[in-house]
Write a protein that holds these residues in place. Structure first.
Motif, short mmCIF file in Angstrom:
data_model
loop_
_atom_site.label_atom_id
_atom_site.label_comp_id
_atom_site.label_asym_id
_atom_site.label_seq_id
_atom_site.Cartn_x
_atom_site.Cartn_y
_atom_site.Cartn_z
N UNK A 237 0.81 -1.21 0.00
CA UNK A 237 0.00 0.00 0.00
C UNK A 237 0.85 1.27 0.00
N UNK A 238 2.13 1.14 0.35
CA UNK A 238 3.03 2.30 0.35
C UNK A 238 3.67 2.55 -1.01
N UNK A 239 3.50 1.63 -1.94
CA UNK A 239 4.27 1.69 -3.17
C UNK A 239 3.94 2.91 -4.02
N UNK A 240 2.67 3.13 -4.32
CA UNK A 240 2.32 4.25 -5.20
C UNK A 240 2.72 5.59 -4.59
N UNK A 241 2.43 5.85 -3.29
CA UNK A 241 2.92 7.10 -2.70
C UNK A 241 4.44 7.24 -2.75
N UNK B 261 -0.83 -3.18 -7.98
CA UNK B 261 0.18 -2.12 -7.93
C UNK B 261 0.62 -1.73 -9.34
N UNK B 262 0.80 -2.73 -10.17
CA UNK B 262 1.16 -2.47 -11.57
C UNK B 262 0.12 -1.60 -12.24
N UNK B 263 -1.14 -1.96 -12.08
CA UNK B 263 -2.23 -1.18 -12.68
C UNK B 263 -2.23 0.26 -12.15
N UNK C 11 12.19 3.05 -12.93
CA UNK C 11 11.76 1.65 -12.97
C UNK C 11 11.32 1.23 -11.57
N UNK C 12 10.19 0.53 -11.52
CA UNK C 12 9.72 -0.07 -10.27
C UNK C 12 9.73 -1.58 -10.43
N UNK C 13 10.38 -2.25 -9.50
CA UNK C 13 10.40 -3.71 -9.47
C UNK C 13 9.46 -4.15 -8.36
N UNK C 14 8.40 -4.88 -8.71
CA UNK C 14 7.36 -5.20 -7.72
C UNK C 14 7.08 -6.70 -7.70
N UNK C 15 6.97 -7.25 -6.50
CA UNK C 15 6.62 -8.66 -6.31
C UNK C 15 5.16 -8.88 -6.66
N UNK C 16 4.90 -9.90 -7.45
CA UNK C 16 3.54 -10.17 -7.93
C UNK C 16 2.60 -10.55 -6.79
N UNK C 17 3.08 -11.30 -5.80
CA UNK C 17 2.18 -11.87 -4.80
C UNK C 17 2.20 -11.21 -3.45
N UNK C 18 2.47 -9.91 -3.40
CA UNK C 18 2.46 -9.24 -2.10
C UNK C 18 1.09 -9.36 -1.45
N UNK C 19 1.08 -9.54 -0.12
CA UNK C 19 -0.18 -9.77 0.58
C UNK C 19 -0.94 -8.47 0.87
N UNK C 20 -0.21 -7.39 1.19
CA UNK C 20 -0.89 -6.15 1.56
C UNK C 20 -1.54 -5.46 0.35
N UNK C 21 -0.95 -5.63 -0.81
CA UNK C 21 -1.52 -5.10 -2.06
C UNK C 21 -0.83 -5.86 -3.17
N UNK C 22 -1.56 -6.71 -3.88
CA UNK C 22 -0.90 -7.60 -4.82
C UNK C 22 -0.22 -6.82 -5.93
N UNK C 23 0.84 -7.44 -6.47
CA UNK C 23 1.65 -6.77 -7.47
C UNK C 23 0.89 -6.37 -8.72
N UNK C 24 -0.10 -7.18 -9.10
CA UNK C 24 -0.89 -6.84 -10.28
C UNK C 24 -1.66 -5.55 -10.10
#
Length: 205
Positions: free
Chosen positions: A39-43, A67-69, A52-65
């Protein structure tokens, strides 16, 4: 020398630290931020302004998909690289279809990570890095459907159209239809060449 500004998000702290360690010594990469909370990623992207942002697909607090969107909507110029322990073609295709520049499987050799990031930055890679290709991948990349792959495998075993139709519970006309399609997609002229293609690429079993 311009340095690529990288932000990394993964709720597995060990993996997050490992990824950072793989990138920080690289001369042309600057790790400008990390987070283990989705949930902190976009801010954080808004504050640190990575390229470039490298993001884990299966994060529990907010899934990577998700976050990608969100990143694609709010910061369309930021390139997103998805990483995951999964090597599922469904996950890979979904991430790339949603706008990811690359998909890195976590089993990748750490020495290959900087190169994958550079390729994503240069927009010269649109595939999974670190995934061992499966024999059927070449058929799927050629556009064959699962039924066409099944038909090709039966053909490679030496079955006649009639035998294939009986095995697949379809008409011979349907078998011929699948054969015409797979010949066209593979760029081969006939069943002999198609069978040879299957054997060469290890998909004849």
């Amino acid at each position: 020398m311009d340095r690529m500004r990288i932000l990394i998000a993964d709720d597995n702290r060990l993996m997050l630290e490992g990824f950072r360690r793989a990138l920080e010594p690289v001369d042309d990469i600057d790790v400008v931020g990390v987070t283990h909370v989705g949930s902190q990623l976009v801010p954080l992207v808004e504050r640190r302004r990575p390229e470039i942002v490298v993001v884990e697909l299966g994060m529990r607090t907010a899934d990577g998909g998700s976050c990608l969107d969100a990143i694609r909507r709010s910061n369309p110029d930021v390139k997103v690289v998805v990483m995951s322990s999964s090597s599922s073609l469904i996950d890979i295709r979904s991430a790339l279809a949603r706008g990811a520049r690359a998909f890195i499987v976590k089993s990748v050799n750490p020495l290959d990570i900087p190169s994958a990031i550079r390729q994503a930055y240069d927009e010269t890679v649109y595939h999974a890095v670190g995934r061992q290709p499966e024999p059927e991948d070449v058929l799927r990349s050629a556009g064959l459907t699962q039924r066409e792959i099944t038909t090709l495998k039966a053909l490679a075993r030496g079955l006649s159209n009639k035998a294939i139709s009986q095995e697949l519970w379809v008409t011979e006309q349907t078998v011929k239809f699948h054969l015409r399609n797979l010949y066209r997609k593979l760029g081969v002229p006939n069943r002999t060449a198609a069978a040879s293609f299957a054997h060469t690429h290890g998909v004849a079993a």
